[in-house]
Design a protein around this motif. Structure first.
Motif, PDB file in Angstrom:
ATOM      1  N   ALA A 108      95.787  12.967 -16.135  1.00 26.23           N
ATOM      2  CA  ALA A 108      94.341  13.411 -16.429  1.00 26.23           C
ATOM      3  C   ALA A 108      94.322  13.704 -17.859  1.00 26.23           C
ATOM      4  O   ALA A 108      93.414  13.393 -18.525  1.00 26.23           O
ATOM      5  CB  ALA A 108      93.636  14.135 -15.293  1.00 26.23           C
ATOM      6  N   PRO A 109      94.953  15.211 -17.942  1.00 24.54           N
ATOM      7  CA  PRO A 109      94.398  15.642 -19.502  1.00 24.54           C
ATOM      8  C   PRO A 109      95.190  14.825 -20.724  1.00 24.54           C
ATOM      9  O   PRO A 109      94.669  14.849 -21.588  1.00 24.54           O
ATOM     10  CB  PRO A 109      95.285  16.904 -19.320  1.00 24.54           C
ATOM     11  N   LEU A 110      96.287  14.087 -20.201  1.00 25.18           N
ATOM     12  CA  LEU A 110      96.757  13.191 -21.292  1.00 25.18           C
ATOM     13  C   LEU A 110      96.143  12.023 -21.682  1.00 25.18           C
ATOM     14  O   LEU A 110      95.818  11.622 -22.902  1.00 25.18           O
ATOM     15  CB  LEU A 110      98.340  12.558 -20.979  1.00 25.18           C
ATOM     16  N   LEU A 111      95.353  11.206 -20.657  1.00 25.95           N
ATOM     17  CA  LEU A 111      94.316  10.260 -20.840  1.00 25.95           C
ATOM     18  C   LEU A 111      93.202  10.866 -21.558  1.00 25.95           C
ATOM     19  O   LEU A 111      92.414  10.169 -22.325  1.00 25.95           O
ATOM     20  CB  LEU A 111      93.930   9.551 -19.372  1.00 25.95           C
ATOM     21  N   ALA A 112      92.652  11.897 -21.026  1.00 27.92           N
ATOM     22  CA  ALA A 112      91.483  12.689 -21.745  1.00 27.92           C
ATOM     23  C   ALA A 112      91.716  12.698 -23.205  1.00 27.92           C
ATOM     24  O   ALA A 112      90.712  12.705 -24.081  1.00 27.92           O
ATOM     25  CB  ALA A 112      91.300  13.747 -20.953  1.00 27.92           C
ATOM     26  N   ARG A 113      92.948  13.224 -23.437  1.00 25.08           N
ATOM     27  CA  ARG A 113      93.326  13.511 -24.897  1.00 25.08           C
ATOM     28  C   ARG A 113      93.272  12.263 -25.659  1.00 25.08           C
ATOM     29  O   ARG A 113      92.792  11.921 -26.712  1.00 25.08           O
ATOM     30  CB  ARG A 113      94.446  14.247 -24.985  1.00 25.08           C
ATOM     31  N   LYS A 114      93.849  11.242 -24.981  1.00 23.38           N
ATOM     32  CA  LYS A 114      94.063   9.803 -25.940  1.00 23.38           C
ATOM     33  C   LYS A 114      92.708   9.255 -25.974  1.00 23.38           C
ATOM     34  O   LYS A 114      92.512   8.661 -27.216  1.00 23.38           O
ATOM     35  CB  LYS A 114      95.120   8.887 -25.316  1.00 23.38           C
ATOM     36  N   TYR A 115      91.782   9.173 -25.090  1.00 18.53           N
ATOM     37  CA  TYR A 115      90.669   8.291 -25.291  1.00 18.53           C
ATOM     38  C   TYR A 115      89.584   9.157 -25.374  1.00 18.53           C
ATOM     39  O   TYR A 115      88.370   8.667 -25.271  1.00 18.53           O
ATOM     40  CB  TYR A 115      90.526   7.579 -24.098  1.00 18.53           C
TER      41      TYR A 115
END
Length: 314
Positions: A108-115
């Protein structure tokens, strides 16, 4: 305070460097990437703090922790490219679903950061409302003090307030593990909370139990260890922490509840659900790449914009 923070960060990087012989078996990120790419010369200056490593090489803190040392971050161009933030916020509205210990807290935090999305956890939202002493927060605090369960309408009301704020409107959001039942999904629809896609992280019960019952966390680095998948080095054993609810009866009960309730969510959004296999037989990079490839469907203009930006930079 800045000096104390820098000393703390330096200690964290030193701790990670000491563990270079124990790569993160959470998914073996670096090994697969670096085996494909030729080695590059060592950097002339090595970052000395976690913030410098992360900022200089465009990696989120979690990945900085998972790398063996600063040199690994420097060498892994493909890894940096994969996790680099998009040029503009995607405005995606996602639900990240799955059983306990399936990887929601990792991805979740990695996807939030990327997008560019806002990462939303309902538990954190409720605690924030209580802290801010809002009308909803006071109601939540009162019910919790009486030992009562919060009804779905109340929880979704708190969620609706949050996603109506400007950052969520402009950047999109990713709901971490919510909704948990058909009733909650129905209330979300009634309140007009839109969902573009549901990412279902899939992992077998046996896999989940094996991970949950023996995992420990290093509070200094945030790295999760496991005697089979990621054995910790001897010198940090004294500081490892284990979750109190990582017991077989509790984990099995959580799994039973999940299996009983998720069918209702599946029925509600079956045309928007995409299942992602997060079993321990797959690498972290492989899983994250699959998720990103899927999400590109919802942001068709992003690739073109990225190419245009690359051309302008050249």
């Amino acid at each position: 305070q800045e000096q104390q923070q820098e000393q703390h960060d330096t200690f964290r990087v030193q701790a990670l460097s000491e563990e270079r012989s124990h790569p993160s078996a959470q998914q073996i990120i670096q090994v697969q990437i670096l085996q494909k790419a030729p080695p590059t010369p060592a950097p002339t200056t090595t970052p000395t703090t976690t913030q410098e490593v992360t900022s200089a090489h465009a990696l989120p803190p979690l990945l900085a922790n998972l790398t063996q040392n600063a040199r690994t971050v420097q060498d892994s161009f493909e890894l940096r490219s994969l996790f680099a933030p998009c040029v503009r916020p995607s405005r995606l509205r996602l639900v990240l679903a799955g059983p306990p210990v399936s990887g929601k807290g990792t991805y979740a935090p990695l996807l939030a950061r990327k997008y560019g999305m806002i990462h939303i956890s309902t538990g954190s939202l409720l605690r924030d409302e209580v802290k801010k002493r809002t009308d909803l927060g006071k109601k939540v605090e009162s019910l919790m003090a009486q030992g009562q369960l919060l009804d779905d309408d109340l929880i979704v009301s708190v969620l609706a307030n949050r996603i109506s704020e400007e950052d969520c409107v402009q950047r999109g959001y990713i709901l971490d593990g919510f909704p948990r039942s058909k009733e909650q999904a129905d209330v979300m629809q009634k309140m007009g909370i839109a969902v573009d896609a549901v990412l279902l992280l899939s992992r077998s019960d046996e896999d989940i139990l094996e991970w949950a019952l023996q995992r420990t966390t290093d509070p200094l680095t945030g790295v999760i260890y496991h005697p089979k998948f990621n054995p910790p080095p001897d010198h940090i054993l004294h500081r490892l922490e284990k979750r109190a609810d990582d017991t077989e009866p509790v984990v099995r009960k959580r799994l039973d509840i999940y299996h009983q309730t998720f069918k209702g969510i599946y029925d509600r959004w079956n045309d928007k659900i995409y299942e992602i296999d997060t079993s321990t037989t797959r690498s972290f990079v492989e899983i994250f790449t699959e998720i990103c490839d899927l999400l590109e469907i919802y942001i068709p203009g992003q690739a073109k914009l990225d190419d245009q930006t690359d051309d302008e930079s050249e």
